[in-house]
Design an enzyme around this catalytic site. Structure first.
Site, mmCIF file in Angstrom:
data_model
loop_
_atom_site.group_PDB
_atom_site.id
_atom_site.type_symbol
_atom_site.label_atom_id
_atom_site.label_comp_id
_atom_site.label_asym_id
_atom_site.label_seq_id
_atom_site.Cartn_x
_atom_site.Cartn_y
_atom_site.Cartn_z
ATOM 1 N N LYS A 113 0.825 -1.207 0.000
ATOM 2 C CA LYS A 113 0.000 0.000 0.000
ATOM 3 C C LYS A 113 0.868 1.270 0.000
ATOM 4 O O LYS A 113 0.438 2.313 -0.467
ATOM 5 C CB LYS A 113 -0.921 0.026 1.218
ATOM 6 C CG LYS A 113 -1.837 -1.187 1.395
ATOM 7 C CD LYS A 113 -2.991 -1.212 0.418
ATOM 8 C CE LYS A 113 -4.052 -2.250 0.767
ATOM 9 N NZ LYS A 113 -3.593 -3.641 0.649
HETATM 10 C C1 PLP Z 1 -4.072 -4.803 -0.024
HETATM 11 C C2 PLP Z 1 -3.216 -6.007 -0.071
HETATM 12 C C3 PLP Z 1 -3.380 -7.016 -1.061
HETATM 13 C C4 PLP Z 1 -4.485 -6.951 -2.089
HETATM 14 O O1 PLP Z 1 -4.271 -5.967 -3.060
HETATM 15 P P1 PLP Z 1 -5.495 -5.458 -3.952
HETATM 16 O O2 PLP Z 1 -4.957 -4.332 -4.727
HETATM 17 O O3 PLP Z 1 -6.558 -5.034 -2.970
HETATM 18 O O4 PLP Z 1 -5.932 -6.607 -4.800
HETATM 19 C C5 PLP Z 1 -2.504 -8.084 -1.061
HETATM 20 N N1 PLP Z 1 -1.534 -8.201 -0.122
HETATM 21 C C6 PLP Z 1 -1.348 -7.264 0.835
HETATM 22 C C7 PLP Z 1 -0.272 -7.474 1.836
HETATM 23 C C8 PLP Z 1 -2.178 -6.144 0.906
HETATM 24 O O5 PLP Z 1 -1.981 -5.224 1.876
#
Ligand code: PLP
Length: 496
Positions: A113
């Site tokens: 993120k």
């Molecule tokens: C948010 C997240 C995901 C999923 O990503 P998306 O873009 O929502 O598909 C996968 N792994 C981690 C560690 C995340 O924080």
């Protein structure tokens, strides 16, 4: 350069420039903003291969954010991708077990993120300036763990912004909670809710859409905005690392000009893999987009049958950031495969709201041939962590392990030996207990920090600063409220 405007996936409400789409987040009709066309890369990938991460980011973002000046975009990029990351490469790759792991977790909160949330605050404040917004921007976020901390870290001490995060007091991991409640920055506010994530989310939506409150806020010099993954200002920065990693493979002679690669993405809200799809459509030769789900395998079923059906049991897994039954960014893909048809998409989304499911047409299904859906069980996920570590000494977290497990199954099933990148979305230290359990070393008597010590000894990988620094950090946010008191808490923080 051709101007790119944005419209809603649900209706013809007029096209707006990128900066306005970023400020609004969600379109007024409830749709997501999409570019009217996907621009093509202007430099060859060979040329891009000699660029830094920051310069690659500029090459990609300038094509989408066409109402930003070069100076504005460079300002945003330089402030986002700096020493907050623990490596100058920003998104390094490691080869292990027959694939390239693209490590997207070297930012402030050790999850992917950070790749988008470290730049969103700058894109947003720049957008506010461009549109003569005089109000302070108040970011409201409900979180189940990862997004809240990454948004806090991104917006902390950014002039012209405040950020308020609500989390379910009894619904996040100890490390996730500690990360949030120790957050510094005078413009930050973190509040626990007596309730679950849905309560927090509904409360935020209610505050967000209250017209009286909006007017009152405006009179006091504030307006709300969102750092959710549906914001186009989060999606575009995620395209960058797919362009960057392909170029890097070229530079290191792992592939030749024009070679195709596969990309595997552990998927929840469908944002990360959609960014890979956009990268492909910009000209990056990606053959297969492999969408990896955990036991909440709505997307696996969708790619197999063309039927999206959320009417099922919600399963709690060791990859909580992928425990999702409605993948909101899938809406953008549906819109595109319907032929950029907002009315058709709106009908599907209406059906999803009312009945919890919809089925796409055969023609739309035929446009999904680039995608391959797979899923991994809890046992397969844990086995993958253990086996990869035993074979190669390379340690991955539970989310990345879902992707690696799906990739192994894909290879067995298809015999496809195309060079493959696996998006590695979190540091193993963010989900220490699950990783230690997978290795057969999860000691119930030890807390998560003690387990981190053990993991560090075992793997000879240093504990990241993000974990070290919160261990003894001062708790700065200790407010816990009833879910009915959320609006009051917002007013109190803003002093209005
Ligand atoms: C948010 C997240 C995901 C999923 O990503 P998306 O873009 O929502 O598909 C996968 N792994 C981690 C560690 C995340 O924080």
């Amino acid at each position: 350069m051709q101007e790119v405007l944005y419209s809603s996936t649900r209706g013809d409400i007029g096209r707006i420039p990128a900066s306005l789409a970023i400020l609004r987040g969600l379109a007024p009709d409830g749709g997501l903003y999409v570019p009217e066309f996907i621009p093509q890369l202007q430099k060859s990938l060979r040329e891009i291969s000699s660029l830094s991460y920051q310069d690659t980011a500029f090459e990609v973002m300038k094509l989408f954010f066409t109402d930003f000046s070069e100076e504005e975009l460079r300002y945003c990029i330089e402030h986002a991708y700096d020493s907050k990351f623990d490596t100058q490469e920003i998104a390094p790759m490691s080869e292990a077990g027959g694939a390239y792991f693209l490590e997207l977790y070297h930012g402030a909160t050790i999850a992917f993120k950070d790749m988008a949330l470290s730049i969103l605050p700058y894109l947003m404040t720049t957008s506010a300036k461009k549109n003569n917004v005089k109000n302070e921007i108040v970011i409201l976020t409900a979180t189940s763990g990862d997004t809240g901390k990454a948004a806090l870290a991104g917006f902390a001490d950014v002039p012209g912004t405040r950020i308020i995060v609500f989390y379910p007091k009894h619904g996040v991991s100890p490390i996730q909670e500690r990360q949030m409640v120790t957050q510094k920055g005078d413009n930050t506010c973190v509040i626990g809710i007596e309730g679950n994530f849905d309560d927090a989310q509904n409360g935020v939506k209610k505050i967000f859409t209250d017209p009286e409150l909006r007017k009152y806020m405006d009179s006091k010099g504030f307006q709300f905005s969102s750092a959710n993954s549906i914001n186009i200002g989060r999606l575009v920065p995620q395209i960058v690392y797919y362009v960057y990693s392909y170029a890097k493979l070229l530079k290191e002679n792992r592939i030749s000009d024009g070679d195709t690669i596969n990309v595997v993405v552990p998927t929840g809200n469908f944002g990360n893999i959609l960014a890979a799809y956009y990268a492909k459509n910009m000209g990056v030769p990606i053959a297969r987009l492999i969408c990896a789900s955990n036991s909440n395998k709505v997307l696996f079923d969708f790619f197999r049958t063309g039927e999206y059906d959320r009417n099922r049991e919600f399963v709690l897994t060791s990859s909580p950031s992928m425990d999702i039954l409605i993948s909101s960014n899938l809406e953008r893909l549906i819109y595109h495969i319907a032929g950029d048809d907002a009315r058709a998409n709106a009908a599907f989304m209406d059906k999803l709201t009312k009945e919890g499911s919809y089925g796409i047409t055969e023609e739309m299904k035929s446009r999904l041939s680039d995608f391959y859906g797979g899923y991994a069980t809890e046992e397969e996920t844990a086995d993958t962590i253990k086996k990869l570590f035993e074979d190669t000494d390379y340690l991955i977290d539970t989310h990345t392990a879902v992707a690696a497990a799906v990739y192994n199954k894909y290879k067995k099933e298809t015999g496809d030996s195309t060079v493959t990148i696996i998006a590695s979305t979190a540091s193993p230290y963010k989900f220490t207990r699950s990783v230690m359990n997978a290795l057969g070393k999860g000691d119930e008597g030890k807390d998560d920090f003690e387990l981190a010590d053990e993991l560090s000894k075992l793997s000879s990988v240093d504990i990241p600063d993000a974990v070290k620094s919160i261990r003894s950090a001062q708790i700065r946010h200790d407010k816990v409220i009833d879910r009915k008191d959320m609006e009051g808490a917002v007013r109190e923080f803003l002093n209005i």
